[in-house]
Design a protein around this motif. Structure first.
Motif, PDB file in Angstrom:
ATOM      1  N   LYS A 117       1.014  -1.377   0.215  1.00 18.23           N
ATOM      2  CA  LYS A 117      -0.376  -0.274  -0.032  1.00 18.23           C
ATOM      3  C   LYS A 117       0.851   0.914  -0.140  1.00 18.23           C
ATOM      4  O   LYS A 117       1.840   0.986   1.067  1.00 18.23           O
ATOM      5  N   GLY A 118       0.596   2.355  -0.794  1.00 17.14           N
ATOM      6  CA  GLY A 118       1.233   3.426  -0.899  1.00 17.14           C
ATOM      7  C   GLY A 118       2.748   2.711  -1.545  1.00 17.14           C
ATOM      8  O   GLY A 118       3.350   4.118  -2.552  1.00 17.14           O
ATOM      9  N   GLY A 119       2.848   2.016  -2.398  1.00 22.09           N
ATOM     10  CA  GLY A 119       3.894   1.524  -3.151  1.00 22.09           C
ATOM     11  C   GLY A 119       3.876   2.393  -4.674  1.00 22.09           C
ATOM     12  O   GLY A 119       2.880   2.660  -4.495  1.00 22.09           O
ATOM     13  N   LEU A 120       4.923   2.189  -5.392  1.00 19.24           N
ATOM     14  CA  LEU A 120       5.494   3.751  -6.200  1.00 19.24           C
ATOM     15  C   LEU A 120       6.000   2.080  -7.275  1.00 19.24           C
ATOM     16  O   LEU A 120       7.048   1.232  -6.814  1.00 19.24           O
ATOM     17  N   GLU A 121       5.440   1.574  -8.109  1.00 20.33           N
ATOM     18  CA  GLU A 121       5.850   0.822  -8.694  1.00 20.33           C
ATOM     19  C   GLU A 121       6.431   1.076 -10.514  1.00 20.33           C
ATOM     20  O   GLU A 121       5.328   2.189 -11.433  1.00 20.33           O
ATOM     21  N   ALA A 122       7.253   0.991 -11.623  1.00 22.78           N
ATOM     22  CA  ALA A 122       7.667   1.001 -12.734  1.00 22.78           C
ATOM     23  C   ALA A 122       6.611   0.513 -13.819  1.00 22.78           C
ATOM     24  O   ALA A 122       7.009  -1.210 -13.196  1.00 22.78           O
ATOM     25  N   PRO A 123       6.689   0.983 -14.338  1.00 22.27           N
ATOM     26  CA  PRO A 123       5.754   0.166 -15.943  1.00 22.27           C
ATOM     27  C   PRO A 123       6.097  -0.831 -16.543  1.00 22.27           C
ATOM     28  O   PRO A 123       7.418  -0.306 -16.347  1.00 22.27           O
ATOM     29  N   THR A 124       5.745  -2.274 -16.790  1.00 19.10           N
ATOM     30  CA  THR A 124       6.419  -2.767 -17.675  1.00 19.10           C
ATOM     31  C   THR A 124       6.082  -2.142 -18.950  1.00 19.10           C
ATOM     32  O   THR A 124       6.064  -1.563 -19.598  1.00 19.10           O
ATOM     33  N   GLY A 125       7.558  -2.288 -19.730  1.00 18.06           N
ATOM     34  CA  GLY A 125       7.964  -1.700 -20.699  1.00 18.06           C
ATOM     35  C   GLY A 125       9.344  -0.705 -20.256  1.00 18.06           C
ATOM     36  O   GLY A 125       9.852  -0.323 -21.576  1.00 18.06           O
ATOM     37  N   ASN A 126       9.307  -0.352 -19.649  1.00 16.93           N
ATOM     38  CA  ASN A 126       9.917   1.069 -19.155  1.00 16.93           C
ATOM     39  C   ASN A 126      11.141   0.117 -18.292  1.00 16.93           C
ATOM     40  O   ASN A 126      12.191   1.411 -17.725  1.00 16.93           O
TER      41      ASN A 126
END
Length: 306
Positions: free
Chosen positions: A99-108
């Motif tokens: 919860k509250g995490g930040l995720e790099a999108p697949t493809g980046n």
């Protein structure tokens, strides 16, 4: 075929453990559990954790990685490297699936799911020229870029992807593939001091005598002390997880180098560096005395071992 031997060899090569299937050993019980897992996902149930099964398993774990965090009396937070958990001694730490995490999108980023463990040679420090880590992640998303970690104004560390993946943070495949990176929140320009005060962070320290690539920079905002403490905790965890040595480029006086270093840019160095060590066009993190901070870590480790 000796399925137990195959699974043990696969585990060593790809980096998985019997515990991923709820077992303790590479034995017949594990083979049965793998078959059960494969059937539930319409995969050929041969009891072998080969490349196809491992990729599927690895991807599922990644999507909810925080559910697999070890229970420990000594540690509450962990960085993740190829699905494995490595302790970090820092209270404010958030994984991408929490919860509250930040995720790099697949493809980046370079996706190394299901491949042998990525070999990491060095750690690159950046500042983000953003007001906070969430803004930085949004900027990276729009640019199609990424970074493994972000450190916010209050010292919170976010991990945005497994270290198995190679983030697009350091300019080229040559530098991205063997590295890990962090973006430390810092808007850089003194005009933003009012924003920090208004949002109860207080004024940032000012850096007034920083040099990079042979030129003295105009005064700019530095990192909050708590960010530097978070950074040291992250370096320590990275060191233990990846075996990156506590080394950084230095000048003839043994001080942190303030210029581009070709051996770093060409992947012939292993240790902790700033972005400007890799590129003549970058100035981050000017003023960050990596050598002194690594020396502090050495001292802390020696004291704790006494």
């Amino acid at each position: 075929m000796d399925k137990n031997f195959y699974n043990e060899a696969s585990g060593k090569k790809l980096g998985w453990e019997p515990s991923w299937f709820g077992e303790r050993y590479f034995d017949d019980k594990l083979v049965r559990e793998i078959k059960k897992w494969q059937r539930s996902r319409s995969i050929a149930a041969d009891g072998l954790c080969g490349p196809e099964t491992f990729r599927r398993l690895w991807t599922e774990r990644q999507s909810e990685i925080s559910n697999y965090k070890p229970e420990s009396k000594h540690f509450s937070n962990y960085i993740v490297y190829n699905g494995e958990f490595h302790p970090i001694e820092w209270d404010k730490f958030v994984l991408w699936s929490e919860k509250g995490g930040l995720e790099a999108p697949t493809g980046n980023y370079y996706d190394y799911s299901g491949r042998p463990k990525r070999q990491i040679r060095y750690f690159v420090n950046h500042w983000d020229v953003c007001l906070n880590s969430k803004s930085c992640q949004n900027v990276l998303n729009r640019r199609g870029a990424s970074v493994h970690f972000l450190i916010d104004n209050d010292g919170t560390i976010y991990q945005t992807m497994d270290l198995q993946h190679a983030a697009w943070h350091a300019g080229s495949a040559r530098t991205n593939r063997p590295s890990v990176g962090v973006e430390i929140s810092n808007a850089y320009y003194p005009k933003y001091q009012q924003w920090y005060e208004k949002n109860n962070f207080g004024q940032r320290p000012m850096i007034e005598d920083a040099w990079v690539h042979g030129e003295k920079l105009e005064p700019f905002t530095g990192f909050f002390p708590i960010q530097l403490e978070a950074l040291k905790a992250l370096w320590q965890s990275i060191h233990h997880a990846t075996s990156i040595p506590y080394e950084t480029p230095t000048n003839q006086f043994g001080k942190t180098s303030t210029k581009y270093e070709q051996n770093v840019a060409y992947g012939k160095f292993t240790g902790f560096v700033s972005h400007y060590h890799i590129s003549k066009r970058k100035i981050d993190c000017a003023g960050l005395d990596i050598k002194s901070m690594l020396d502090e870590i050495y001292c802390d480790v020696e004291v704790s071992n006494e």
